[in-house]
Design a protein around this motif. Structure first.
Motif, PDB file in Angstrom:
ATOM      1  N   THR A   4      35.277  13.881  77.899  1.00  0.00           N
ATOM      2  CA  THR A   4      34.271  14.578  77.754  1.00  0.00           C
ATOM      3  C   THR A   4      33.174  14.574  78.796  1.00  0.00           C
ATOM      4  N   PRO A   5      33.351  15.087  79.997  1.00  0.00           N
ATOM      5  CA  PRO A   5      32.597  15.039  81.260  1.00  0.00           C
ATOM      6  C   PRO A   5      31.025  15.574  80.903  1.00  0.00           C
ATOM      7  N   ALA A   6      30.316  15.107  81.671  1.00  0.00           N
ATOM      8  CA  ALA A   6      28.973  15.545  81.617  1.00  0.00           C
ATOM      9  C   ALA A   6      28.862  17.026  81.972  1.00  0.00           C
ATOM     10  N   LEU A   7      27.679  17.902  81.529  1.00  0.00           N
ATOM     11  CA  LEU A   7      27.521  19.059  81.603  1.00  0.00           C
ATOM     12  C   LEU A   7      26.995  19.433  83.083  1.00  0.00           C
ATOM     13  N   ARG A   8      28.101  19.427  84.056  1.00  0.00           N
ATOM     14  CA  ARG A   8      27.702  19.579  85.342  1.00  0.00           C
ATOM     15  C   ARG A   8      28.921  19.916  86.169  1.00  0.00           C
ATOM     16  N   GLY A   9      28.825  20.354  87.346  1.00  0.00           N
ATOM     17  CA  GLY A   9      29.839  20.720  88.157  1.00  0.00           C
ATOM     18  C   GLY A   9      29.862  22.082  88.395  1.00  0.00           C
ATOM     19  N   LYS A  10      30.325  22.649  89.590  1.00  0.00           N
ATOM     20  CA  LYS A  10      30.380  23.940  89.953  1.00  0.00           C
ATOM     21  C   LYS A  10      31.180  24.789  88.934  1.00  0.00           C
ATOM     22  N   PRO A  80      31.551  12.537  69.487  1.00  0.00           N
ATOM     23  CA  PRO A  80      31.505  13.899  69.789  1.00  0.00           C
ATOM     24  C   PRO A  80      31.284  14.462  71.061  1.00  0.00           C
ATOM     25  N   GLY A  81      31.696  15.695  71.672  1.00  0.00           N
ATOM     26  CA  GLY A  81      31.337  16.402  72.830  1.00  0.00           C
ATOM     27  C   GLY A  81      30.954  17.703  72.304  1.00  0.00           C
ATOM     28  N   LEU A  82      30.536  18.493  73.416  1.00  0.00           N
ATOM     29  CA  LEU A  82      29.897  19.810  73.019  1.00  0.00           C
ATOM     30  C   LEU A  82      31.168  20.622  72.340  1.00  0.00           C
ATOM     31  N   GLY A  83      32.328  20.278  72.948  1.00  0.00           N
ATOM     32  CA  GLY A  83      33.626  21.168  72.199  1.00  0.00           C
ATOM     33  C   GLY A  83      33.644  20.797  70.893  1.00  0.00           C
ATOM     34  N   THR A  84      33.419  19.371  70.470  1.00  0.00           N
ATOM     35  CA  THR A  84      33.613  19.004  69.095  1.00  0.00           C
ATOM     36  C   THR A  84      32.659  19.703  68.105  1.00  0.00           C
ATOM     37  N   VAL A  85      31.295  19.679  68.278  1.00  0.00           N
ATOM     38  CA  VAL A  85      30.524  20.508  67.714  1.00  0.00           C
ATOM     39  C   VAL A  85      30.697  21.838  67.433  1.00  0.00           C
ATOM     40  N   SER A  86      30.859  22.346  68.527  1.00  0.00           N
ATOM     41  CA  SER A  86      31.033  23.826  68.841  1.00  0.00           C
ATOM     42  C   SER A  86      32.343  24.417  67.817  1.00  0.00           C
ATOM     43  N   ASN A  87      33.566  23.355  67.804  1.00  0.00           N
ATOM     44  CA  ASN A  87      34.476  23.626  67.180  1.00  0.00           C
ATOM     45  C   ASN A  87      34.404  23.974  65.490  1.00  0.00           C
ATOM     46  N   VAL A  88      33.412  23.063  65.271  1.00  0.00           N
ATOM     47  CA  VAL A  88      33.031  23.050  63.774  1.00  0.00           C
ATOM     48  C   VAL A  88      32.732  24.465  63.339  1.00  0.00           C
ATOM     49  N   PHE A  89      31.899  25.029  63.858  1.00  0.00           N
ATOM     50  CA  PHE A  89      31.254  26.383  63.600  1.00  0.00           C
ATOM     51  C   PHE A  89      31.688  27.752  64.291  1.00  0.00           C
ATOM     52  N   VAL A  90      32.439  27.527  65.379  1.00  0.00           N
ATOM     53  CA  VAL A  90      32.757  28.846  66.039  1.00  0.00           C
ATOM     54  C   VAL A  90      34.062  29.284  65.333  1.00  0.00           C
ATOM     55  N   LEU A 128      43.224  26.870  76.312  1.00  0.00           N
ATOM     56  CA  LEU A 128      42.016  27.410  76.826  1.00  0.00           C
ATOM     57  C   LEU A 128      40.846  26.073  76.099  1.00  0.00           C
ATOM     58  N   TYR A 129      41.029  25.723  75.128  1.00  0.00           N
ATOM     59  CA  TYR A 129      39.895  24.958  74.440  1.00  0.00           C
ATOM     60  C   TYR A 129      39.880  23.500  75.135  1.00  0.00           C
ATOM     61  N   ILE A 130      41.289  22.951  75.111  1.00  0.00           N
ATOM     62  CA  ILE A 130      41.407  21.545  75.513  1.00  0.00           C
ATOM     63  C   ILE A 130      41.330  21.467  77.161  1.00  0.00           C
ATOM     64  N   ALA A 131      41.858  22.341  77.651  1.00  0.00           N
ATOM     65  CA  ALA A 131      41.718  22.366  79.349  1.00  0.00           C
ATOM     66  C   ALA A 131      40.248  22.571  79.776  1.00  0.00           C
ATOM     67  N   ALA A 132      39.275  23.035  78.924  1.00  0.00           N
ATOM     68  CA  ALA A 132      38.096  23.085  79.332  1.00  0.00           C
ATOM     69  C   ALA A 132      37.293  21.843  79.360  1.00  0.00           C
ATOM     70  N   ARG A 133      37.848  20.719  78.811  1.00  0.00           N
ATOM     71  CA  ARG A 133      37.410  19.388  78.842  1.00  0.00           C
ATOM     72  C   ARG A 133      35.848  19.107  78.294  1.00  0.00           C
ATOM     73  N   PHE A 134      35.885  19.451  76.992  1.00  0.00           N
ATOM     74  CA  PHE A 134      34.514  19.051  76.269  1.00  0.00           C
ATOM     75  C   PHE A 134      34.610  18.433  75.104  1.00  0.00           C
ATOM     76  N   GLY A 135      35.755  18.037  74.974  1.00  0.00           N
ATOM     77  CA  GLY A 135      35.836  16.970  73.763  1.00  0.00           C
ATOM     78  C   GLY A 135      37.020  17.446  72.968  1.00  0.00           C
ATOM     79  N   PRO A 136      37.579  16.612  72.029  1.00  0.00           N
ATOM     80  CA  PRO A 136      38.312  17.058  70.920  1.00  0.00           C
ATOM     81  C   PRO A 136      37.669  17.688  69.748  1.00  0.00           C
ATOM     82  N   GLY A 137      38.528  18.471  69.128  1.00  0.00           N
ATOM     83  CA  GLY A 137      37.827  18.997  67.824  1.00  0.00           C
ATOM     84  C   GLY A 137      37.940  17.701  66.919  1.00  0.00           C
ATOM     85  N   PRO A 138      37.106  18.086  65.494  1.00  0.00           N
ATOM     86  CA  PRO A 138      36.776  16.938  64.588  1.00  0.00           C
ATOM     87  C   PRO A 138      38.126  16.253  64.083  1.00  0.00           C
TER      88      PRO A 138
END
Length: 222
Positions: A4-10, A80-90, A128-138
């Motif tokens: 889960t990298p930081a929220l940065r980069g082009k 958790p990462g952004l993807g982890t928390v987002s997974n719960v709801f989205v 799509l979801y995993i390759a975005a690199r925002f962390g695993p689902g719960p």
């Protein structure tokens, strides 16, 4: 190294789009499997069974189960990462939205395309979801956390969790069938394929490339 990298980069805008498109498509693919009526993926069996028991929608049940599983990360020291928390709801919201507009497949000629579409779209969503690199689902963080904690193989831990989930869901009234078997056989190869299709190069963002060789990366899904 964390995946889960930081929220940065082009490449951040592309990664965010992939994350939320993937999670939304995952919810839609789960709804297609429900409407196909030929059997659900393991966690879907549990969600449907709990939905039958409680009267809550499957999407709401998915959100509640995801939140409970996320709490189990605390003792196994997963982050958790952004993807982890987002997974719960989205995923839950997208599933309920799709279930509201997709009719049941009442004949086999409709059920089979719904099943195939659900499995394929689930594979696309996973890539799509995993390759975005925002962390695993719960659920995947629980799996990999137990793997690291117990020293057991990822395959053994995953199998144990999913057998327990399917058995519990089936007892509660969840749908187990040919679709459950087809999903189990197809999702691994499909996820690996679409991980390679959608991988976001990490060199410019300072993160680790997802479509690589680690066991955790190979088996993650929402």
């Amino acid at each position: 190294m964390s995946i889960t990298p930081a929220l940065r980069g082009k490449r951040l805008p592309r990664r965010l789009i992939q994350l939320y498109v993937g999670l939304t498509l995952y919810g839609v693919s789960s709804a297609l499997l429900v409407r196909g009526g030929l059997g659900l993926e393991p966690w879907g069996v549990l969600h449907q069974g709990l939905s039958e028991l409680t009267g809550l929608t499957m999407g709401v049940v998915s959100i509640v189960v995801g939140a409970v599983v996320l709490l189990l990360w605390i003792p196994i020291r997963q982050r958790p990462g952004l993807g982890t928390v987002s997974n719960v709801f989205v995923v839950g919201v997208a599933m309920d939205g799709a279930l509201a507009v997709i009719p049941d497949g009442r004949v086999l000629a409709v059920q089979i395309p719904l099943l195939i579409g659900g499995i394929v779209f689930n594979g696309v969503a996973t890539g799509l979801y995993i390759a975005a690199r925002f962390g695993p689902g719960p659920r995947d963080g629980l799996m990999t956390g137990l793997h690291l904690l117990t020293g057991r193989s990822v395959r053994l831990v995953r199998t144990g969790i999913e057998v327990a989930v399917v058995a519990t869901g089936f007892v509660l009234g969840g749908s187990v069938g040919i679709g459950t078997i087809a999903y189990a056989l197809a999702i691994g190869p499909l996820a690996q394929l679409f991980l390679r299709v959608f991988v976001v190069p990490a060199a410019d963002d300072g993160g680790a490339v997802v479509a690589g060789g680690s066991p955790e990366q190979a088996i993650l899904r929402p």
